[in-house]
Scaffold this active site. Structure first.
Site, mmCIF file in Angstrom:
data_model
loop_
_atom_site.group_PDB
_atom_site.id
_atom_site.type_symbol
_atom_site.label_atom_id
_atom_site.label_comp_id
_atom_site.label_asym_id
_atom_site.label_seq_id
_atom_site.Cartn_x
_atom_site.Cartn_y
_atom_site.Cartn_z
ATOM 1 N N GLU A 165 4.082 -5.026 7.558
ATOM 2 C CA GLU A 165 3.203 -4.002 8.130
ATOM 3 C C GLU A 165 3.461 -3.740 9.608
ATOM 4 O OE1 GLU A 165 2.325 -6.259 5.933
ATOM 5 O OE2 GLU A 165 0.786 -5.514 4.553
ATOM 6 N N GLY A 184 0.827 -5.091 1.008
ATOM 7 C CA GLY A 184 -0.272 -5.203 0.052
ATOM 8 C C GLY A 184 0.176 -5.840 -1.255
ATOM 9 N N GLU A 238 -0.063 -9.383 -0.609
ATOM 10 C CA GLU A 238 -1.497 -9.697 -0.460
ATOM 11 C C GLU A 238 -2.176 -9.790 -1.830
ATOM 12 O OE1 GLU A 238 -1.977 -6.476 2.451
ATOM 13 O OE2 GLU A 238 -2.873 -7.955 3.792
ATOM 14 N N ALA A 294 0.852 -1.198 0.000
ATOM 15 C CA ALA A 294 0.000 0.000 0.000
ATOM 16 C C ALA A 294 0.884 1.243 0.000
ATOM 17 C CB ALA A 294 -0.879 -0.010 1.247
HETATM 18 C C1 3H9 Z 1 0.467 -2.156 3.446
HETATM 19 O O1 3H9 Z 1 0.759 -2.730 2.439
HETATM 20 C C2 3H9 Z 1 -0.896 -2.220 4.092
HETATM 21 C C3 3H9 Z 1 -1.762 -3.299 3.547
HETATM 22 O O2 3H9 Z 1 -1.514 -4.528 4.222
HETATM 23 C C4 3H9 Z 1 -3.199 -3.011 3.782
HETATM 24 C C5 3H9 Z 1 -3.783 -1.820 3.173
HETATM 25 C C6 3H9 Z 1 -5.251 -1.666 3.380
HETATM 26 N N1 3H9 Z 1 4.526 3.520 0.095
HETATM 27 O O3 3H9 Z 1 13.169 2.077 0.409
HETATM 28 P P1 3H9 Z 1 13.550 2.769 -0.839
HETATM 29 C C7 3H9 Z 1 9.203 5.106 -1.202
HETATM 30 S S1 3H9 Z 1 1.574 -1.147 4.244
HETATM 31 C C8 3H9 Z 1 4.949 4.750 -0.220
HETATM 32 O O4 3H9 Z 1 14.634 3.779 -0.773
HETATM 33 P P2 3H9 Z 1 14.585 0.355 -1.998
HETATM 34 C C9 3H9 Z 1 10.287 5.503 -0.233
HETATM 35 O O5 3H9 Z 1 9.797 6.384 0.745
HETATM 36 C C10 3H9 Z 1 3.011 -1.187 3.226
HETATM 37 N N2 3H9 Z 1 6.243 5.021 -0.520
HETATM 38 O O6 3H9 Z 1 13.835 1.755 -2.046
HETATM 39 C C11 3H9 Z 1 11.302 6.136 -1.147
HETATM 40 O O7 3H9 Z 1 10.866 7.444 -1.435
HETATM 41 P P3 3H9 Z 1 11.929 8.627 -1.595
HETATM 42 C C12 3H9 Z 1 3.822 -2.396 3.480
HETATM 43 C C13 3H9 Z 1 7.093 4.008 -0.482
HETATM 44 O O8 3H9 Z 1 14.668 -0.064 -3.395
HETATM 45 C C14 3H9 Z 1 11.173 5.324 -2.422
HETATM 46 O O9 3H9 Z 1 9.892 4.700 -2.354
HETATM 47 N N3 3H9 Z 1 5.041 -2.325 2.721
HETATM 48 C C15 3H9 Z 1 6.710 2.714 -0.132
HETATM 49 O O10 3H9 Z 1 15.805 0.444 -1.166
HETATM 50 C C16 3H9 Z 1 12.225 4.241 -2.558
HETATM 51 O O11 3H9 Z 1 12.221 3.460 -1.372
HETATM 52 C C17 3H9 Z 1 6.214 -1.967 3.250
HETATM 53 O O12 3H9 Z 1 6.325 -1.728 4.418
HETATM 54 C C18 3H9 Z 1 5.361 2.483 0.156
HETATM 55 N N4 3H9 Z 1 4.895 1.270 0.473
HETATM 56 O O13 3H9 Z 1 13.593 -0.594 -1.199
HETATM 57 C C19 3H9 Z 1 7.374 -1.904 2.299
HETATM 58 N N5 3H9 Z 1 7.809 1.905 -0.175
HETATM 59 O O14 3H9 Z 1 12.807 8.229 -2.729
HETATM 60 C C20 3H9 Z 1 8.070 -0.594 2.459
HETATM 61 C C21 3H9 Z 1 8.825 2.700 -0.536
HETATM 62 O O15 3H9 Z 1 11.068 9.820 -1.853
HETATM 63 N N6 3H9 Z 1 9.123 -0.398 1.470
HETATM 64 N N7 3H9 Z 1 8.413 3.954 -0.725
HETATM 65 O O16 3H9 Z 1 12.667 8.668 -0.294
HETATM 66 C C22 3H9 Z 1 10.311 -1.019 1.531
HETATM 67 O O17 3H9 Z 1 10.578 -1.831 2.375
HETATM 68 C C23 3H9 Z 1 11.337 -0.639 0.515
HETATM 69 O O18 3H9 Z 1 11.006 0.632 0.015
HETATM 70 C C24 3H9 Z 1 11.464 -1.612 -0.673
HETATM 71 C C25 3H9 Z 1 12.370 -0.956 -1.757
HETATM 72 C C26 3H9 Z 1 12.092 -2.896 -0.194
HETATM 73 C C27 3H9 Z 1 10.117 -1.873 -1.284
#
Ligand code: 3H9
Length: 703
Positions: free
Chosen positions: A127, A104, A107, A63
């Site tokens: 999450e 998500g 999911e 998400a």
């Molecule tokens: C969820 O899914 C809830 C659901 O269960 C239910 C819903 C109803 N959203 O980390 P990076 C941005 S909760 C928005 O440097 P990498 C990040 O801020 C979600 N933005 O890249 C950054 O922005 P900026 C559960 C996001 O390649 C840019 O993307 N998911 C999100 O080193 C690059 O990120 C997580 O918790 C996001 N979800 O790593 C996963 N993700 O360049 C969270 C990233 O402006 N994300 N951004 O600073 C991660 O763990 C890592 O970003 C990922 C990529 C491994 C995906």
């Protein structure tokens, strides 16, 4: 504008490609795009199967967190309603997972009928690290696919698993090692069409509990109790997985949403999401081009093979970087190298690394007694005794032997990096790298940007910090930098409260109940009361207007009660036990009397307010002086280096959450109620006053 979803049909296969950089965050547009494409595929009689994949280097980061708390999050289609639609698709849907599938994103895959992946794919439900739980079916579908035990482990830890583990657990159907994943996915879909493979729905599955041990959930709760103390979401994750066993899918999904919403509105969720974005913001330095050419760091020299130097060496060796560890005397070097081996052996015994990896890392650390051996290293980190004269003489030597362009770093925790740089002919190459003890474990790395530090030096060490898996935060020059400067007023209040009548154990308990990993008095007993005494030497002048300032600590120091290492400090240590010491309580009474401080009963609330507000107030000064670029950097320092509870998001986020007007009122109250002490130390910072008056928060502040 490039569409966030590409839709095409090849033969009988429809392909829905997510294309919303950087991480295919499932924001409103992407969700709508997926559902439009899905409807196209369903309405097209020629389409017999659907592939969902990604045009980015990862599959989907879940998400869109930046939508949380906004209207967009609730704009249909929302994940909890759209995924059951996909799940009930009459045509098989194949998730072709080309990299990370998180939250998500995973999911979405769980609602598909088949899942295939590239070997480097990584699947997880992180999450819980954002203070919430998977709210789009993760807690209900995952246990149905891989069993409740593994599912619970993944959901409560938030840690992803690799493709092979996912295959072994039955979470995915195939791993394909291919350079053309899309073609492979289409072939796979065609085979499914040909073999008339069925569509599947998790609604038809129940959770397999035949091997579930008795008391499984109770035992699980006990096993995570320490690790998750104070956190709200983990218990809700457990309740959701319990529901997956007890309820049919639709009812379980309903329960999951309820639990998700309970979590989503908590200050904890806001705090943990704040830290997620804080980590990413910390690497951005205002005014610096992130694409500028960097210096190459292939080898590192470390001066001092003590606990700190050894720990620092391990970080680099673990990242495959060669280290030369320098000591003045052979026996000290030998002791240092032995301690490093010992540390590695303990980790290997605990199963944290293989003996092969251990030998490889140890092999990368070579001892030397000669500065000449540092002539070819790319980065040197000095980790000698915290004394400016000693450090200056080390830098004079380094200036003589190191090659041009080598980065020269000091691991000082308080001293003036400019003064150290000034003894070299290359102040542009000098920087502070403040590691935290134990340096091989603690995540925080405070990077001290000195007045003349070159921009490429700063960016190079930021990148290097990521290579060695640290959380870097940049600080400007001042006594103690961000962390120790703010820790000082926090500690001042903690010890002062003992003088005013609280016992050390009461102070520490109030702080651990607040969520701190340890109370301040236990911390300094561990770090050494003598160490704090020496650190204060640098600021005595600006403290001597207050005769009661840290007087208890000074007296304990003069009594040789240095803390744990001498068996006595604020507490008595007997084996592993930490006991309240009547002598310290007596000392606090007599000292208070001498200083005309009347002792009284002190509430836990006062302990928390005084320690935390004093720290926040110093944080406001740090922000205003530009020592820190943003309040979230300060929060990272405290949550990664000082045991401040992550579920509070750091001291500045905590203050924002409490309200700066409330913090200001607290400061003023203690300023007027605490006599001389209040006048000396509770003067509100101008920035705190300004932001509170404007109804703003620290987060709003831009230097
Ligand atoms: C969820 O899914 C809830 C659901 O269960 C239910 C819903 C109803 N959203 O980390 P990076 C941005 S909760 C928005 O440097 P990498 C990040 O801020 C979600 N933005 O890249 C950054 O922005 P900026 C559960 C996001 O390649 C840019 O993307 N998911 C999100 O080193 C690059 O990120 C997580 O918790 C996001 N979800 O790593 C996963 N993700 O360049 C969270 C990233 O402006 N994300 N951004 O600073 C991660 O763990 C890592 O970003 C990922 C990529 C491994 C995906």
């Amino acid at each position: 504008m490039t569409p966030v979803v590409n839709y095409e049909v090849q033969g009988e296969v429809a392909i829905i490609t997510l294309n919303s950089p950087p991480v295919n965050g499932l924001g409103f547009k992407l969700r709508a795009g997926i559902m439009n494409s899905y409807e196209n595929a369903i309405n097209d009689a020629a389409v017999k199967a659907i592939v969902i994949t990604s045009a980015q280097k990862l599959f989907c980061g879940g998400a869109d967190i930046s939508e949380f708390g906004t209207e967009k999050m609730n704009m249909e289609p929302v994940l909890p309603t759209m995924l059951p639609v996909l799940e009930e698709s009459p045509k098989p849907i194949i998730a072709a997972i080309n990299g990370f599938a998180l939250g998500g994103g995973l999911e979405l895959c769980l609602a598909c009928d088949y899942r295939i992946a590239l070997p480097h794919a990584s699947l997880g439900l992180p999450e819980v690290k954002l203070g919430i739980l998977p709210g789009a079916g993760g807690t209900q579908r995952l246990p149905r696919l891989i069993g409740p035990q593994k599912a619970l482990e993944m959901i409560v830890s938030g840690n992803p698993i690799n493709a092979q583990t996912a295959l072994d657990l039955g979470l995915i159907d195939h791993i394909f090692k291919t350079d053309d994943f899309l073609t492979t996915a289409i072939e796979y879909a065609n085979q499914l069409i040909e073999s008339k493979a069925p569509v599947k729905s998790c609604a038809d599955l129940s959770v397999d509990i035949k091997d579930l041990p008795n008391n499984f959930f109770t035992d699980f709760r006990t096993s995570i109790a320490r690790r998750t103390k104070g956190f709200f979401a983990p218990e809700r994750c457990i309740q959701a997985v319990e529901a997956s066993i007890e309820l049919p899918l639709a009812a379980g999904l309903k329960k999951e949403i309820e639990l998700f919403q309970e979590c989503a509105v908590t200050p904890q969720a806001r705090a943990q999401q704040h830290l997620f974005f804080a980590e990413r913001a910390a690497g951005r330095i205002p005014g610096l081009d992130p694409k500028m050419p960097l210096r190459d760091i292939k080898s590192v020299g470390i001066i001092g093979a003590g606990t700190m130097g050894g720990g620092i060496a391990m970080n680099f060796a673990n990242a495959g970087i060669e280290v030369k560890l320098l000591e003045i005397k052979g026996d000290a070097l030998e002791r240092g190298l032995k301690a490093i081996r010992n540390n590695y052996e303990i980790s290997a015994k605990r199963g944290k690394l293989t003996s092969e990896k251990m030998e490889k890392s140890i092999g990368l650390i070579n001892g030397t007694l000669s500065y000449d051996d540092l002539s070819d290293v790319d980065l040197v980190i000095e980790a000698v005794f915290e004394n400016i004269e000693i450090k200056k003489s080390v830098f004079q030597q380094l200036d003589k032997v190191c090659k041009p362009g080598a980065i020269l770093a000091t691991n000082t925790s308080y001293l003036d990096v400019d003064a150290i740089a000034a003894v070299t002919k290359r102040p542009q190459d000098v920087i502070g790298l403040h590691f935290f003890s134990p340096a091989n474990v603690m995540k925080l790395l405070e990077i001290v940007r000195a007045t003349h530090t070159a921009n490429d030096v700063l960016l190079t060490v930021l990148k290097t910090a990521q290579r060695i898996k640290k959380t870097p935060v940049v600080s400007g020059i001042c006594w103690g930098f961000i962390g120790n400067r703010m820790f000082e007023p926090y500690g001042r209040e903690a010890t002062r409260l003992v003088l005013e009548g609280a016992t050390p154990a009461q102070v520490d308990k109030a702080l651990t109940d607040f969520g701190c990993a340890m109370g301040f008095l236990s911390v300094i007993d561990m770090a050494g009361i003598d160490v704090g005494f020496m650190a204060r030497e640098g600021i005595r002048e600006r403290l001597n207007h207050d005769p009661s300032y840290q007087v208890l600590c000074d007296r304990l120091n003069n009594l040789g009660r240095f803390g744990q290492k001498t068996g006595r400090g604020f507490y008595i240590y007997e084996g592993r036990d930490r006991l309240e010491d009547p002598e310290v309580i007596e000392l606090s009474k007599t000292t208070a009397k001498e200083l005309n401080i009347s002792q009284r009963n002190i509430s836990d609330e006062e302990i928390v307010e005084r320690t935390i507000y004093a720290m926040v107030n110093e944080g406001a000064r740090i922000l205003e002086e530009g020592v820190s670029y943003r309040s979230s950097d300060i929060d990272l320092v405290f949550t990664n280096g000082y045991g401040f509870p992550a579920f509070r998001g750091g001291p500045m986020q905590y203050a924002d959450e409490v309200g700066l007007d409330v913090v200001l009122a607290g400061m003023k109250k203690y300023q007027s109620e605490l006599g001389e002490h209040g006048k000396n130390w509770f003067e509100p910072a101008p920035l705190l006053e300004k932001l509170a008056a404007q109804g703003k928060s620290f987060k709003d502040y831009q230097a």
